[in-house]
Motif scaffolding. Structure first.
Motif, PDB file in Angstrom:
ATOM      1  N   ARG A  67       0.836  -1.220   0.000  1.00  0.00           N
ATOM      2  CA  ARG A  67       0.000   0.000   0.000  1.00  0.00           C
ATOM      3  C   ARG A  67       0.859   1.254   0.000  1.00  0.00           C
ATOM      4  N   GLN A  68       1.946   1.230   0.777  1.00  0.00           N
ATOM      5  CA  GLN A  68       2.849   2.387   0.818  1.00  0.00           C
ATOM      6  C   GLN A  68       3.455   2.645  -0.565  1.00  0.00           C
ATOM      7  N   VAL A  69       3.832   1.574  -1.249  1.00  0.00           N
ATOM      8  CA  VAL A  69       4.405   1.693  -2.592  1.00  0.00           C
ATOM      9  C   VAL A  69       3.353   2.217  -3.567  1.00  0.00           C
ATOM     10  N   GLU A  70       2.170   1.623  -3.529  1.00  0.00           N
ATOM     11  CA  GLU A  70       1.103   2.035  -4.453  1.00  0.00           C
ATOM     12  C   GLU A  70       0.694   3.485  -4.234  1.00  0.00           C
ATOM     13  N   ASP A  71       0.638   3.916  -2.972  1.00  0.00           N
ATOM     14  CA  ASP A  71       0.180   5.270  -2.641  1.00  0.00           C
ATOM     15  C   ASP A  71       1.241   6.340  -2.853  1.00  0.00           C
ATOM     16  N   ALA A  72       2.485   5.931  -3.013  1.00  0.00           N
ATOM     17  CA  ALA A  72       3.584   6.902  -3.138  1.00  0.00           C
ATOM     18  C   ALA A  72       3.480   7.671  -4.452  1.00  0.00           C
ATOM     19  N   ALA A  73       3.764   8.963  -4.379  1.00  0.00           N
ATOM     20  CA  ALA A  73       3.808   9.780  -5.589  1.00  0.00           C
ATOM     21  C   ALA A  73       5.031   9.421  -6.425  1.00  0.00           C
ATOM     22  N   GLU A  74       6.092   8.992  -5.778  1.00  0.00           N
ATOM     23  CA  GLU A  74       7.327   8.638  -6.469  1.00  0.00           C
ATOM     24  C   GLU A  74       7.134   7.342  -7.268  1.00  0.00           C
ATOM     25  N   THR A  75       7.834   7.239  -8.386  1.00  0.00           N
ATOM     26  CA  THR A  75       7.781   6.014  -9.193  1.00  0.00           C
ATOM     27  C   THR A  75       9.026   5.156  -9.018  1.00  0.00           C
ATOM     28  N   ARG A  76      10.018   5.682  -8.306  1.00  0.00           N
ATOM     29  CA  ARG A  76      11.234   4.928  -8.005  1.00  0.00           C
ATOM     30  C   ARG A  76      11.304   4.748  -6.491  1.00  0.00           C
TER      31      ARG A  76
END
Length: 163
Positions: A67-76
């Motif tokens: 969820r943290q990865v999916e919600d992050a604005a960053e793509t890297r």
């Protein structure tokens, strides 16, 4: 927005040892200190997700990381992680598209003088910038497809797995 998001989850990279019997506790992450010491100028942001030994991670923990990865604005995104179950977390992240996700850990705590942590973290920074979208594991001087690798405990190293 930072160019790279670094999510810390615990693992050996952030362990503190207290006595000769190797009793440990996962301490505050050393990632920011390591990157500042290395004079990394790439804009990054560090966010703590948890402080766990990867052997203690649950499916709920992996869902939280996803969820943290999916919600992050960053793509890297780089995730510091214990090496014992790093490949399980890579599998849990496999369905996320459009992001370059790099899992990295250490076989010796970053606080130790002869640790692989700084080198591995440097490789993770480079991989996050250069690799295409997908899930990657960076260990032992190698960039692995995160879905085609396993930890060889006897060799204390990661090795590729054939499809």
């Amino acid at each position: 927005m930072a160019d790279v998001l670094i999510l810390t989850t615990g693992g050996t990279i952030d362990k503190l040892y207290f006595d000769a019997l190797s009793t440990y506790q996962i301490g505050e992450s050393v990632v920011d200190r390591v990157l500042k010491t290395a004079r990394v100028t790439l804009p990054y942001r560090v966010a703590e997700v948890m402080r766990k030994d990867s052997l203690e991670m649950t499916d709920d923990d992996r869902a939280l990381i996803a969820r943290q990865v999916e919600d992050a604005a960053e793509t890297r995104i780089i995730i510091t992680h214990g090496t014992d179950t790093m490949t399980q977390t890579a599998q849990a992240l496999a369905g996320i598209t459009g992001k370059t996700i790099v899992l990295v850990g250490a076989l010796s705590p970053a606080r130790f003088a002869e640790s692989d942590a700084s080198f591995n973290l440097g490789m993770a920074i480079a991989t996050a910038q250069a690799a295409p979208a997908g899930v990657w594991i960076v260990m032992n001087g190698t960039v692995f497809d995160g879905l085609r690798v396993r930890k060889d405990r006897a060799a204390n190293a990661f090795i590729p797995v054939e499809p």
